[in-house]
Design an enzyme around this catalytic site. Sequence first.
Site, PDB file in Angstrom:
ATOM      1  N   GLY A  46      24.545  -2.514 -17.121  1.00 41.99           N
ATOM      2  CA  GLY A  46      23.413  -1.287 -17.393  1.00 41.99           C
ATOM      3  C   GLY A  46      22.432  -2.104 -17.995  1.00 41.99           C
ATOM      4  O   GLY A  46      22.510  -3.584 -18.581  1.00 41.99           O
ATOM      5  N   GLN A  51      14.991  -3.074 -23.103  1.00 40.93           N
ATOM      6  CA  GLN A  51      15.455  -4.564 -23.014  1.00 40.93           C
ATOM      7  C   GLN A  51      14.541  -5.442 -21.999  1.00 40.93           C
ATOM      8  O   GLN A  51      14.661  -6.558 -22.113  1.00 40.93           O
ATOM      9  CB  GLN A  51      16.746  -4.493 -22.438  1.00 40.93           C
ATOM     10  N   CYS A  88      26.587  -6.926 -24.299  1.00 41.24           N
ATOM     11  CA  CYS A  88      25.037  -6.440 -23.899  1.00 41.24           C
ATOM     12  C   CYS A  88      24.456  -7.679 -23.642  1.00 41.24           C
ATOM     13  O   CYS A  88      24.511  -8.882 -24.209  1.00 41.24           O
ATOM     14  CB  CYS A  88      24.440  -5.985 -25.363  1.00 41.24           C
ATOM     15  N   LEU A  89      23.509  -7.502 -22.538  1.00 38.29           N
ATOM     16  CA  LEU A  89      22.561  -8.670 -21.899  1.00 38.29           C
ATOM     17  C   LEU A  89      21.575  -9.157 -23.183  1.00 38.29           C
ATOM     18  O   LEU A  89      21.061 -10.292 -23.031  1.00 38.29           O
ATOM     19  CB  LEU A  89      22.078  -8.110 -20.781  1.00 38.29           C
ATOM     20  N   HIS A 130      25.918   3.391 -24.366  1.00 41.67           N
ATOM     21  CA  HIS A 130      25.302   2.007 -24.787  1.00 41.67           C
ATOM     22  C   HIS A 130      23.734   2.086 -24.532  1.00 41.67           C
ATOM     23  O   HIS A 130      23.222   1.582 -25.302  1.00 41.67           O
ATOM     24  CB  HIS A 130      26.059   1.121 -24.064  1.00 41.67           C
ATOM     25  N   GLU A 131      23.547   2.513 -23.009  1.00 45.62           N
ATOM     26  CA  GLU A 131      22.116   2.195 -22.664  1.00 45.62           C
ATOM     27  C   GLU A 131      21.020   3.476 -23.267  1.00 45.62           C
ATOM     28  O   GLU A 131      20.214   3.153 -23.772  1.00 45.62           O
ATOM     29  CB  GLU A 131      21.994   2.484 -21.030  1.00 45.62           C
ATOM     30  N   HIS A 134      20.118   2.076 -26.410  1.00 47.13           N
ATOM     31  CA  HIS A 134      18.911   1.314 -26.588  1.00 47.13           C
ATOM     32  C   HIS A 134      17.710   2.055 -26.649  1.00 47.13           C
ATOM     33  O   HIS A 134      16.500   1.616 -27.412  1.00 47.13           O
ATOM     34  CB  HIS A 134      19.113   0.385 -25.303  1.00 47.13           C
TER      35      HIS A 134
HETATM   36 ZN    ZN Z   1      22.750  -3.363 -24.253  1.00 44.56          ZN
END
Ligand code: ZN
Length: 153
Positions: A46, A51, A88-89, A130-131, A134
């Site tokens: 995701g 991000q 998380c990226l 989660h997304e 963000h």
């Molecule tokens: Zn994330």
Amino acid sequence: MAIRMIRLEGDPVLRQVAKPVSKITPQIQKLMDDMADTMYHAEGIGLAAPQVGILKRVIVVDIGEGLLGMVNPEVVLAEGEQTGPEGCLSIPGIQADVTRPSHVIVKGWNRDGEEIAVDAEGLLARCLLHEIDHLDGILFLDRVKEPDTIRRV
Ligand code: ZN
């Protein structure tokens, strides 16, 4: 399509609230395409627009069941509870257990501006939440209740 730079924790853009998209434009579609490329390249499941430094309410997810891109995603139902590992990226190398609703319905637009409603359970529900976090400047570590579960991976 292009790979964009993923912003890491500490970058102030990750703590800002993203703005709704008023209209699907070629620029928004390119953003979604680039976000998908960037997510797959980073081997994530995701990615949210902040991000990649863009404060617009756009997310992409793929938990292995195909690409799902959503614009202006909004949780209209959340029920149940699940606790499981999350990463998380933007926070590479760290995992922790997070408790979230286990079933959600998320409404929004697809890449063509059509209204969609996604009924999601388990990992897909977790990933969408989660997304969407963000988009509101929230990182998964903010939601960790058991700091003991924070670990390097
Ligand atoms: Zn994330």
